[in-house]
Design an enzyme around this catalytic site. Sequence first.
Site, PDB file in Angstrom:
ATOM      1  N   ASP A 193       0.970  -1.144   0.039  1.00 35.14           N
ATOM      2  CA  ASP A 193       0.043   0.165  -0.037  1.00 35.14           C
ATOM      3  C   ASP A 193       0.267   1.106  -0.157  1.00 35.14           C
ATOM      4  O   ASP A 193       0.564   2.565   0.445  1.00 35.14           O
ATOM      5  CB  ASP A 193      -1.276   0.113   0.800  1.00 35.14           C
ATOM      6  CG  ASP A 193      -2.002  -1.146   1.136  1.00 35.14           C
ATOM      7  OD1 ASP A 193      -1.729  -1.947   0.361  1.00 35.14           O
ATOM      8  OD2 ASP A 193      -2.406  -1.281   2.209  1.00 35.14           O
ATOM      9  N   LYS A 207      -6.596  -4.686  -3.305  1.00 33.67           N
ATOM     10  CA  LYS A 207      -6.628  -5.237  -2.207  1.00 33.67           C
ATOM     11  C   LYS A 207      -8.134  -5.457  -1.516  1.00 33.67           C
ATOM     12  O   LYS A 207      -7.698  -3.254  -1.309  1.00 33.67           O
ATOM     13  CB  LYS A 207      -5.746  -6.147  -0.672  1.00 33.67           C
ATOM     14  CG  LYS A 207      -5.168  -5.401  -0.994  1.00 33.67           C
ATOM     15  CD  LYS A 207      -3.432  -6.047   0.755  1.00 33.67           C
ATOM     16  CE  LYS A 207      -3.326  -4.495   1.466  1.00 33.67           C
ATOM     17  NZ  LYS A 207      -4.400  -3.793   2.312  1.00 33.67           N
ATOM     18  N   CYS A 219      -2.139  -2.900   7.706  1.00 37.67           N
ATOM     19  CA  CYS A 219      -1.544  -3.388   6.659  1.00 37.67           C
ATOM     20  C   CYS A 219      -0.937  -4.823   6.762  1.00 37.67           C
ATOM     21  O   CYS A 219      -0.318  -5.921   6.690  1.00 37.67           O
ATOM     22  CB  CYS A 219      -1.753  -3.406   5.858  1.00 37.67           C
ATOM     23  SG  CYS A 219      -3.223  -2.449   4.891  1.00 37.67           S
TER      24      CYS A 219
END
Length: 231
Positions: A25, A134, A167
């Site tokens: 990310d 995701k 995450c």
Amino acid sequence: MMTTLTARPEAITFDPQQSALIVVDMQNAYATPGGYLDLAGFDVSTTRPVIANIQTAVTAARAAGMLIIWFQNGWDEQYVEAGGPGSPNFHKSNALKTMRKQPQLQGKLLAKGSWDYQLVDELVPQPGDIVLPKPRYSGFFNTPLDSILRSRGIRHLVFTSIATNVCVESTLRDGFFLEYFGVVLEDATHQAGPEFVQKAALFNIETFFGWVSDVETFCDALSPTSFARIA
């Protein structure tokens, strides 16, 4: 060819060509002023050194034959993939909550195709890398990550990026339960929240779920001299 990475709580030996570097990310949402985390009230002012360290780690990993996997977190522009009121994600996602509080941001945070969703300019996937969307914190949830790794015989995962305590840790934990060995490069990660949550996440990882190292040590482990020492 095997190499040994100095790490906490102990060194770990792995074959780079049967390992993957996971970049989680690294989007404008999480690392750039004006992105989701910034607008939600989180401090992103110290992310630039992290981006530089990720660049260094990616370069070294690619040269050593490691697979590079890039994740982008987010949903369709209508947020159907985010889940409705029946999903805990609807209630706990700070991006969704921020947009409900500030309706003018609706459709701008973590929406596929938006500036917020894009990877930061400094980090550009190359041919041979894999880029995966995701929909939740863990990179294993509703993605082909597990099958991609197993089909290549990959068992060791090296993690970078933002946020360490959300995450990154979520993906590493899920990998632990699926029998993957997870390593975090601490200076190539950044937390969402105060500094103590970075320390807490790293403590959890090195004590219960994996290993913690740093970019310089990782690059040294991938150098030709390190392979020579193992041989």
